[in-house]
Scaffold this motif. Structure first.
Motif, PDB file in Angstrom:
ATOM      1  N   ILE A 243      51.998  37.565  46.022  1.00  0.00           N
ATOM      2  CA  ILE A 243      50.450  38.924  46.010  1.00  0.00           C
ATOM      3  C   ILE A 243      50.186  37.570  46.391  1.00  0.00           C
ATOM      4  CG2 ILE A 243      49.582  40.190  45.186  1.00  0.00           C
ATOM      5  CD1 ILE A 243      51.858  41.614  44.330  1.00  0.00           C
ATOM      6  N   PRO A 245      46.284  36.060  48.058  1.00  0.00           N
ATOM      7  CA  PRO A 245      44.693  37.213  47.620  1.00  0.00           C
ATOM      8  C   PRO A 245      44.755  38.144  48.677  1.00  0.00           C
ATOM      9  CG  PRO A 245      44.488  34.428  48.043  1.00  0.00           C
ATOM     10  CD  PRO A 245      45.942  34.818  48.376  1.00  0.00           C
ATOM     11  N   ALA A 248      45.977  41.163  47.311  1.00  0.00           N
ATOM     12  CA  ALA A 248      45.128  41.448  46.060  1.00  0.00           C
ATOM     13  C   ALA A 248      43.972  42.488  46.284  1.00  0.00           C
ATOM     14  CB  ALA A 248      45.309  40.211  45.394  1.00  0.00           C
ATOM     15  N   GLN A 249      43.268  41.703  48.009  1.00  0.00           N
ATOM     16  CA  GLN A 249      42.063  42.230  47.223  1.00  0.00           C
ATOM     17  C   GLN A 249      42.583  44.125  48.620  1.00  0.00           C
ATOM     18  OE1 GLN A 249      41.148  39.230  50.107  1.00  0.00           O
ATOM     19  NE2 GLN A 249      38.863  39.043  49.150  1.00  0.00           N
ATOM     20  N   VAL A 252      43.530  46.262  45.313  1.00  0.00           N
ATOM     21  CA  VAL A 252      42.374  46.994  44.568  1.00  0.00           C
ATOM     22  C   VAL A 252      41.327  47.719  45.424  1.00  0.00           C
ATOM     23  CG1 VAL A 252      40.438  46.048  43.711  1.00  0.00           C
ATOM     24  CG2 VAL A 252      43.138  44.704  43.239  1.00  0.00           C
ATOM     25  N   THR A 263      53.264  41.877  37.651  1.00  0.00           N
ATOM     26  CA  THR A 263      52.853  40.621  39.562  1.00  0.00           C
ATOM     27  C   THR A 263      52.481  39.683  38.109  1.00  0.00           C
ATOM     28  OG1 THR A 263      50.089  42.329  39.033  1.00  0.00           O
ATOM     29  CG2 THR A 263      52.459  43.451  39.967  1.00  0.00           C
ATOM     30  N   TYR A 264      52.203  38.818  39.973  1.00  0.00           N
ATOM     31  CA  TYR A 264      52.681  37.807  39.759  1.00  0.00           C
ATOM     32  C   TYR A 264      52.264  36.645  41.362  1.00  0.00           C
ATOM     33  CZ  TYR A 264      53.488  37.453  35.172  1.00  0.00           C
ATOM     34  OH  TYR A 264      53.547  37.991  33.801  1.00  0.00           O
ATOM     35  N   ALA A 265      51.340  35.707  41.394  1.00  0.00           N
ATOM     36  CA  ALA A 265      50.623  35.155  42.481  1.00  0.00           C
ATOM     37  C   ALA A 265      52.867  34.513  43.215  1.00  0.00           C
ATOM     38  CB  ALA A 265      50.316  34.251  42.887  1.00  0.00           C
TER      39      ALA A 265
ATOM     40  N   GLN B  30      34.890  35.404  45.524  1.00  0.00           N
ATOM     41  CA  GLN B  30      36.010  36.205  44.718  1.00  0.00           C
ATOM     42  C   GLN B  30      37.151  35.003  45.774  1.00  0.00           C
ATOM     43  OE1 GLN B  30      37.424  39.712  47.116  1.00  0.00           O
ATOM     44  NE2 GLN B  30      36.203  40.654  45.192  1.00  0.00           N
ATOM     45  N   GLN B  31      36.709  35.483  46.989  1.00  0.00           N
ATOM     46  CA  GLN B  31      37.833  34.791  48.189  1.00  0.00           C
ATOM     47  C   GLN B  31      38.323  33.519  47.716  1.00  0.00           C
ATOM     48  OE1 GLN B  31      38.503  36.775  50.842  1.00  0.00           O
ATOM     49  NE2 GLN B  31      40.759  35.197  51.031  1.00  0.00           N
ATOM     50  N   LEU B  34      40.842  33.983  44.293  1.00  0.00           N
ATOM     51  CA  LEU B  34      41.687  34.295  44.604  1.00  0.00           C
ATOM     52  C   LEU B  34      42.495  33.005  45.294  1.00  0.00           C
ATOM     53  CD1 LEU B  34      40.974  38.467  45.771  1.00  0.00           C
ATOM     54  CD2 LEU B  34      41.897  37.263  43.940  1.00  0.00           C
ATOM     55  N   GLU B  35      42.127  32.756  46.687  1.00  0.00           N
ATOM     56  CA  GLU B  35      42.910  31.406  46.606  1.00  0.00           C
ATOM     57  C   GLU B  35      43.374  30.567  46.402  1.00  0.00           C
ATOM     58  OE1 GLU B  35      40.598  30.081  50.349  1.00  0.00           O
ATOM     59  OE2 GLU B  35      41.644  32.320  51.036  1.00  0.00           O
ATOM     60  N   LEU B  37      43.880  31.009  42.898  1.00  0.00           N
ATOM     61  CA  LEU B  37      45.078  31.711  42.292  1.00  0.00           C
ATOM     62  C   LEU B  37      46.690  31.009  43.204  1.00  0.00           C
ATOM     63  CD1 LEU B  37      43.464  34.312  40.232  1.00  0.00           C
ATOM     64  CD2 LEU B  37      44.421  32.624  39.190  1.00  0.00           C
ATOM     65  N   ALA B  38      46.414  31.607  44.196  1.00  0.00           N
ATOM     66  CA  ALA B  38      47.473  31.320  44.511  1.00  0.00           C
ATOM     67  C   ALA B  38      47.879  29.957  44.797  1.00  0.00           C
ATOM     68  CB  ALA B  38      47.141  31.616  46.154  1.00  0.00           C
ATOM     69  N   ARG B  41      48.618  29.005  40.857  1.00  0.00           N
ATOM     70  CA  ARG B  41      49.402  29.441  39.677  1.00  0.00           C
ATOM     71  C   ARG B  41      48.926  30.176  37.803  1.00  0.00           C
ATOM     72  NH1 ARG B  41      53.292  26.754  41.525  1.00  0.00           N
ATOM     73  NH2 ARG B  41      53.455  25.349  39.853  1.00  0.00           N
ATOM     74  N   ARG B  43      46.646  31.371  34.402  1.00  0.00           N
ATOM     75  CA  ARG B  43      47.668  32.594  33.818  1.00  0.00           C
ATOM     76  C   ARG B  43      46.517  33.205  33.491  1.00  0.00           C
ATOM     77  NH1 ARG B  43      52.255  32.841  32.160  1.00  0.00           N
ATOM     78  NH2 ARG B  43      51.343  35.220  31.321  1.00  0.00           N
ATOM     79  N   ASP B  65      36.379  43.974  40.744  1.00  0.00           N
ATOM     80  CA  ASP B  65      37.432  43.868  41.954  1.00  0.00           C
ATOM     81  C   ASP B  65      38.124  42.898  41.424  1.00  0.00           C
ATOM     82  OD1 ASP B  65      35.956  45.897  44.156  1.00  0.00           O
ATOM     83  OD2 ASP B  65      36.860  46.256  42.634  1.00  0.00           O
ATOM     84  N   ALA B  68      41.022  42.620  38.799  1.00  0.00           N
ATOM     85  CA  ALA B  68      41.720  43.764  39.230  1.00  0.00           C
ATOM     86  C   ALA B  68      42.462  42.717  40.606  1.00  0.00           C
ATOM     87  CB  ALA B  68      41.802  44.669  39.901  1.00  0.00           C
ATOM     88  N   MET B  69      41.955  41.703  41.278  1.00  0.00           N
ATOM     89  CA  MET B  69      42.729  41.424  41.587  1.00  0.00           C
ATOM     90  C   MET B  69      43.138  40.477  41.127  1.00  0.00           C
ATOM     91  SD  MET B  69      40.112  41.533  45.187  1.00  0.00           S
ATOM     92  CE  MET B  69      39.365  42.995  46.062  1.00  0.00           C
ATOM     93  N   LEU B  72      46.858  41.395  39.862  1.00  0.00           N
ATOM     94  CA  LEU B  72      47.462  41.433  40.245  1.00  0.00           C
ATOM     95  C   LEU B  72      48.553  39.985  41.173  1.00  0.00           C
ATOM     96  CD1 LEU B  72      46.407  43.854  43.110  1.00  0.00           C
ATOM     97  CD2 LEU B  72      48.044  43.991  41.751  1.00  0.00           C
ATOM     98  N   MET B  73      47.562  38.910  40.785  1.00  0.00           N
ATOM     99  CA  MET B  73      48.289  37.433  41.051  1.00  0.00           C
ATOM    100  C   MET B  73      48.595  36.762  39.756  1.00  0.00           C
ATOM    101  SD  MET B  73      46.060  36.554  44.730  1.00  0.00           S
ATOM    102  CE  MET B  73      46.875  34.903  44.466  1.00  0.00           C
ATOM    103  N   GLY B  74      48.412  37.793  38.845  1.00  0.00           N
ATOM    104  CA  GLY B  74      49.477  37.003  37.683  1.00  0.00           C
ATOM    105  C   GLY B  74      48.324  36.196  36.567  1.00  0.00           C
ATOM    106  N   ALA B 119      51.425  36.866  24.982  1.00  0.00           N
ATOM    107  CA  ALA B 119      51.892  38.172  25.013  1.00  0.00           C
ATOM    108  C   ALA B 119      53.273  37.937  25.827  1.00  0.00           C
ATOM    109  CB  ALA B 119      50.547  39.038  25.064  1.00  0.00           C
TER     110      ALA B 119
END
Lengths: 287, 119
Positions: A243, A245, A248-249, A252, A263-265, B30-31, B34-35, B37-38, B41, B43, B65, B68-69, B72-74, B119
């Motif tokens: 997934i 960025p 993901a955006q 959502v 789900t993971y990146a 936000q952008q 997320l980048e 996180l990409a 990795r 958690r 948001d 939530a995003m 999705l990326m874990g 978990a």
């Protein structure tokens, strides 16, 4: 383009009229032509008596219309239609081409026999040649287009199969890397392949990697959810990875829910989780 | 104004917002998050808003948001350090932070992330 090609000049119009008259009044040429057809065409495509007579009448009518209107367009359109049908029925181009060129001799001979005036004869045979040439060109065009379609279909099919290989990283963990656009045909195909592998290897976890999927919208998410659901029906838990960025955006913002699918990146994270959940840990031995 | 820095502590990303952000700055954060996180990795993500006096509805939405995003990326998100006054205002306005774990401080947030990561 076609409308220019199909226009007839005075000489061609006259020739056409003589040709049709010569073929209509004395139909002794029919036998020879029929023999040619039988030789070249597959049996299932051969017209029966009634069809034959009807088609002939129709052709004559079209040719006379062409002469009256100085335009072979209608006749050629019909020719194209018929050629397409034959192509679809599997008749090879070679057979059509040969049948077309084999028609020339018997008809030309017939014309020379029944038409007295040499000028008229020449005009009629010229008109015949013109029509046969156009038929051959049409056959070439129709088959080229059909071939292109076939190649494209084969190509697409091949890409689909190549881009859904299921990777057996550990017998309990199967990985499905997806590359390219996911449409419903592909989704179905990949689900089948995945399920076959799950059952085959008795996998407990499947990791679906969507790094290579350019757009993930509600439709694609739907396909993915169906696949994960199907996997769960045969006892495998699904993990979705890759997934980005952007994805993901999009998900959502569209309000798409992926349910309780983990789900993971990236693949590595998914793999770590999969191994951990199955009770495996990776230990480095002293070297 | 300089971009809000994104730090990494242990396995997690920490975003410490020291002053009120404009809409554009929030979106930019936000952008970037997320980048990160990409690449990283991670958690988990901790978003520390203890430096913010005002948290409006748009910012709340961006936070929700983003959580939530990130999920999705874990990565799980812990929103920490919300000022009392801000908390009261959000509650009065009926703004929800559902889907986002909230905690008192950075330490607590990290604790929670550590425990839920296993978990």
């Amino acid at each position: 383009m076609e409308s220019q090609r199909s226009k007839l000049n005075d000489q061609q119009v006259e020739g056409l009229r003589v040709l049709v008259k010569g073929l209509q009044e004395d139909q002794s040429w029919l036998e020879t032509v029929r023999a040619t057809m039988v030789r070249e065409m597959p049996e299932e495509l051969l017209p029966d008596e009634a069809e034959w007579a009807a088609t002939l009448e129709e052709r004559f009518a079209q040719l006379l219309w062409a002469a009256d209107n100085r335009d072979l367009g209608v006749y050629l359109a019909q020719q194209r239609q018929q050629t397409s049908e034959m192509a679809e029925a599997g008749m090879p181009l070679r057979a059509i081409a040969r049948a077309t060129s084999d028609l020339r001799q018997p008809i030309a001979d017939h014309i020379r026999r029944v038409v007295d005036d040499t000028e008229d004869q020449k005009a009629a045979v010229d008109a015949l040649d013109h029509m046969l040439m156009e038929s051959l060109v049409i056959a070439g065009e129709v088959y080229a287009a059909e071939r292109e379609d076939k190649v494209e279909d084969e190509f697409r099919h091949m890409i689909r199969r190549l881009s859904t290989p299921v990777i057996d990283v550990w017998h309990e963990i199967q990985v499905l890397p997806l590359i390219g656009v996911i449409d419903s045909t592909r989704a179905q195909q990949m689900t089948e392949q995945l399920l076959e592998r799950i059952v085959d290897q008795q996998a407990r976890v499947v990791i679906i990697d969507i790094t290579g999927v350019p757009t993930v919208d509600t439709a694609v998410a739907d396909h993915l959810l169906k696949t994960t659901h199907a996997a769960s029906l045969v006892g495998a838990r699904a993990i979705l990875v890759g997934i980005s960025p952007q994805v993901a955006q999009t998900l959502v913002r569209l309000g798409v829910s992926l349910g309780d699918v983990e789900t993971y990146a990236d693949l590595r994270s998914g793999l770590e989780r999969a191994l951990a959940s199955l009770g495996y840990s990776i230990e480095r031995k002293a070297m | 104004m300089a971009e809000v820095p994104i730090l990494s502590i242990e396995d997690f990303l920490v975003v410490s917002i020291q002053e009120d952000l404009s809409d554009a700055e929030a979106e930019g954060l936000q952008q970037r998050l997320l980048e990160r996180l990409a690449h990283a990795r991670s958690r988990g993500v901790v978003i520390d808003v203890s430096g913010m006096d005002i948290v409006d509805s748009y910012f709340c939405r961006i936070l929700r948001d983003t959580a939530a995003m990130s999920r999705l990326m874990g990565a799980r998100t812990a929103l920490v350090g919300m000022r009392a006054a801000v908390a009261v205002t959000l509650t009065e306005l009926g703004l929800e932070m559902s889907g986002v774990h909230t905690d008192l401080s950075l330490e607590r947030g990290l604790e929670w992330l550590r425990s839920s990561a296993d978990a």
